[in-house]
Design a protein around this motif. Structure first.
Motif, PDB file in Angstrom:
ATOM      1  N   ALA A   7     -13.064   9.253  -1.578  1.00 40.36           N
ATOM      2  CA  ALA A   7     -12.367   8.919  -0.588  1.00 40.36           C
ATOM      3  C   ALA A   7     -11.951  10.244   0.210  1.00 40.36           C
ATOM      4  O   ALA A   7     -11.695  10.493   1.605  1.00 40.36           O
ATOM      5  CB  ALA A   7     -11.115   8.324  -0.997  1.00 40.36           C
ATOM      6  N   ALA A   8     -11.589  11.433  -0.557  1.00 44.18           N
ATOM      7  CA  ALA A   8     -11.240  12.660  -0.191  1.00 44.18           C
ATOM      8  C   ALA A   8     -12.319  13.101   0.558  1.00 44.18           C
ATOM      9  O   ALA A   8     -12.152  13.358   1.888  1.00 44.18           O
ATOM     10  CB  ALA A   8     -10.936  13.551  -1.191  1.00 44.18           C
ATOM     11  N   LEU A  12     -12.516  14.137   4.588  1.00 44.19           N
ATOM     12  CA  LEU A  12     -12.714  15.284   5.237  1.00 44.19           C
ATOM     13  C   LEU A  12     -14.030  15.475   6.254  1.00 44.19           C
ATOM     14  O   LEU A  12     -14.107  16.021   7.191  1.00 44.19           O
ATOM     15  CB  LEU A  12     -13.503  16.347   4.056  1.00 44.19           C
ATOM     16  CG  LEU A  12     -12.465  17.078   3.283  1.00 44.19           C
ATOM     17  CD1 LEU A  12     -13.008  17.574   2.074  1.00 44.19           C
ATOM     18  CD2 LEU A  12     -11.775  18.171   4.158  1.00 44.19           C
ATOM     19  N   LYS A  13     -14.960  14.393   6.097  1.00 43.59           N
ATOM     20  CA  LYS A  13     -16.003  14.140   7.244  1.00 43.59           C
ATOM     21  C   LYS A  13     -15.576  13.602   8.305  1.00 43.59           C
ATOM     22  O   LYS A  13     -15.768  14.064   9.448  1.00 43.59           O
ATOM     23  CB  LYS A  13     -17.018  13.348   6.461  1.00 43.59           C
ATOM     24  CG  LYS A  13     -18.278  13.199   7.256  1.00 43.59           C
ATOM     25  CD  LYS A  13     -19.415  12.304   6.576  1.00 43.59           C
ATOM     26  CE  LYS A  13     -20.636  12.052   7.397  1.00 43.59           C
ATOM     27  NZ  LYS A  13     -21.493  10.963   7.025  1.00 43.59           N
ATOM     28  N   GLY A  17     -15.295  15.397  12.095  1.00 34.48           N
ATOM     29  CA  GLY A  17     -15.941  14.815  13.238  1.00 34.48           C
ATOM     30  C   GLY A  17     -15.078  14.799  14.334  1.00 34.48           C
ATOM     31  O   GLY A  17     -15.101  15.153  15.636  1.00 34.48           O
ATOM     32  N   LEU A  18     -13.654  14.626  14.017  1.00 33.23           N
ATOM     33  CA  LEU A  18     -12.432  14.614  14.767  1.00 33.23           C
ATOM     34  C   LEU A  18     -12.403  15.863  15.504  1.00 33.23           C
ATOM     35  O   LEU A  18     -12.086  16.055  16.707  1.00 33.23           O
ATOM     36  CB  LEU A  18     -11.264  14.173  14.432  1.00 33.23           C
ATOM     37  CG  LEU A  18     -11.269  12.678  14.191  1.00 33.23           C
ATOM     38  CD1 LEU A  18      -9.893  12.359  13.328  1.00 33.23           C
ATOM     39  CD2 LEU A  18     -11.166  11.680  15.294  1.00 33.23           C
ATOM     40  N   LEU A  42      -5.640  13.831   8.529  1.00 27.76           N
ATOM     41  CA  LEU A  42      -5.234  14.956   7.579  1.00 27.76           C
ATOM     42  C   LEU A  42      -3.999  14.713   6.561  1.00 27.76           C
ATOM     43  O   LEU A  42      -4.161  14.760   5.376  1.00 27.76           O
ATOM     44  CB  LEU A  42      -4.555  16.346   8.417  1.00 27.76           C
ATOM     45  CG  LEU A  42      -5.522  17.184   9.059  1.00 27.76           C
ATOM     46  CD1 LEU A  42      -5.127  18.076   9.931  1.00 27.76           C
ATOM     47  CD2 LEU A  42      -6.647  17.596   8.300  1.00 27.76           C
ATOM     48  N   ILE A  43      -3.173  13.692   6.852  1.00 25.74           N
ATOM     49  CA  ILE A  43      -2.136  13.034   6.112  1.00 25.74           C
ATOM     50  C   ILE A  43      -2.929  12.257   5.005  1.00 25.74           C
ATOM     51  O   ILE A  43      -2.595  12.390   4.100  1.00 25.74           O
ATOM     52  CB  ILE A  43      -1.112  12.175   7.082  1.00 25.74           C
ATOM     53  CG1 ILE A  43      -0.368  13.265   7.797  1.00 25.74           C
ATOM     54  CG2 ILE A  43      -0.261  11.388   6.111  1.00 25.74           C
ATOM     55  CD1 ILE A  43       0.618  12.310   8.817  1.00 25.74           C
ATOM     56  N   THR A  44      -3.720  11.493   5.489  1.00 26.28           N
ATOM     57  CA  THR A  44      -4.652  10.480   4.471  1.00 26.28           C
ATOM     58  C   THR A  44      -5.422  11.444   3.371  1.00 26.28           C
ATOM     59  O   THR A  44      -5.395  11.124   2.157  1.00 26.28           O
ATOM     60  CB  THR A  44      -5.682   9.755   5.382  1.00 26.28           C
ATOM     61  OG1 THR A  44      -5.100   8.912   6.246  1.00 26.28           O
ATOM     62  CG2 THR A  44      -6.563   8.885   4.392  1.00 26.28           C
ATOM     63  N   LEU A  45      -5.947  12.580   4.073  1.00 32.13           N
ATOM     64  CA  LEU A  45      -6.591  13.610   2.990  1.00 32.13           C
ATOM     65  C   LEU A  45      -5.734  14.131   2.093  1.00 32.13           C
ATOM     66  O   LEU A  45      -6.057  14.280   0.910  1.00 32.13           O
ATOM     67  CB  LEU A  45      -7.535  14.592   3.769  1.00 32.13           C
ATOM     68  CG  LEU A  45      -8.241  15.647   3.184  1.00 32.13           C
ATOM     69  CD1 LEU A  45      -9.112  15.150   2.389  1.00 32.13           C
ATOM     70  CD2 LEU A  45      -8.618  16.736   4.146  1.00 32.13           C
ATOM     71  N   GLN A  46      -4.438  14.528   2.618  1.00 26.44           N
ATOM     72  CA  GLN A  46      -3.473  15.248   1.655  1.00 26.44           C
ATOM     73  C   GLN A  46      -3.061  14.092   0.446  1.00 26.44           C
ATOM     74  O   GLN A  46      -2.987  14.536  -0.454  1.00 26.44           O
ATOM     75  CB  GLN A  46      -2.293  15.616   2.477  1.00 26.44           C
ATOM     76  CG  GLN A  46      -1.393  16.359   1.631  1.00 26.44           C
ATOM     77  CD  GLN A  46      -0.038  16.533   2.631  1.00 26.44           C
ATOM     78  OE1 GLN A  46       0.320  15.869   3.534  1.00 26.44           O
ATOM     79  NE2 GLN A  46       0.699  17.616   2.485  1.00 26.44           N
TER      80      GLN A  46
END
Length: 167
Positions: A7-8, A12-13, A17-18, A42-46
């Motif tokens: 998921a992380a 990141l991917k 892209g964004l 970024l919040i989801t990644l964190q």
């Protein structure tokens, strides 16, 4: 842990892209929408990174517990090295090892019940003899002070004296 890592990596991917979308955006609206989406990713990644960190800590704790268990087994194995299952005169089974105490060789007996629980408990003589009516013999007694088991050990030369009372 694999799911959290996947998921992380996906987040990141998408984030990368964004960044491309923002750099190629032509209007403020496109930039704002892409920036909002980037912040969300970024919040989801964190969050995924925190979850991954928790999973790593959990695994580390599990590894530490397993290492402690292995050390406990190895310690017991080292402490009981040389002890063998031995059948005594009475027929009881105990773990026995010959040890040198001072200049004398003695047999040290361990309680089999405690041994099966990975506890080391040396059987201690009670100083008493016990009569077995089946064999019609006397046997020395030993007790385990951990579990209170009583063991008839080896034959005793004890012979009771018949007391004759006269007046």
């Amino acid at each position: 842990m694999i799911a959290e890592l996947s998921a992380a990596m996906a987040a990141l991917k998408e984030t990368a892209g964004l960044v491309k979308v923002i750099s190629s955006a032509k209007t403020d609206a496109e930039i704002k929408a892409a920036t909002f989406e980037l912040q969300s990713k970024l919040i989801t990644l964190q969050s995924d990174c925190f979850t991954l960190g928790d999973a790593v800590r959990s695994r580390d704790e599990e590894v530490m517990l397993l290492k402690a268990k292995i050390a406990e087994f190895e310690d017991f194995k080292a402490q009981t090295e040389g002890y063998v299952l031995n059948q005594l005169d009475f027929g009881s089974f105990v773990y026995t090892k010959k040890e040198i105490v001072g200049e004398t060789e003695v047999e040290v007996h361990l309680c089999p019940q405690c041994f099966s629980k990975r506890q080391i408990s040396i059987l201690q003589p009670t100083g008493e003899a016990s009569y077995n009516s089946h064999t019609e013999k006397w046997y020395f007694q030993s007790r385990c002070h951990c579990c209170s088991s009583l063991y008839s050990m080896n034959r005793s030369g004890y012979k009771p004296i018949d007391m004759v009372y006269s007046c």
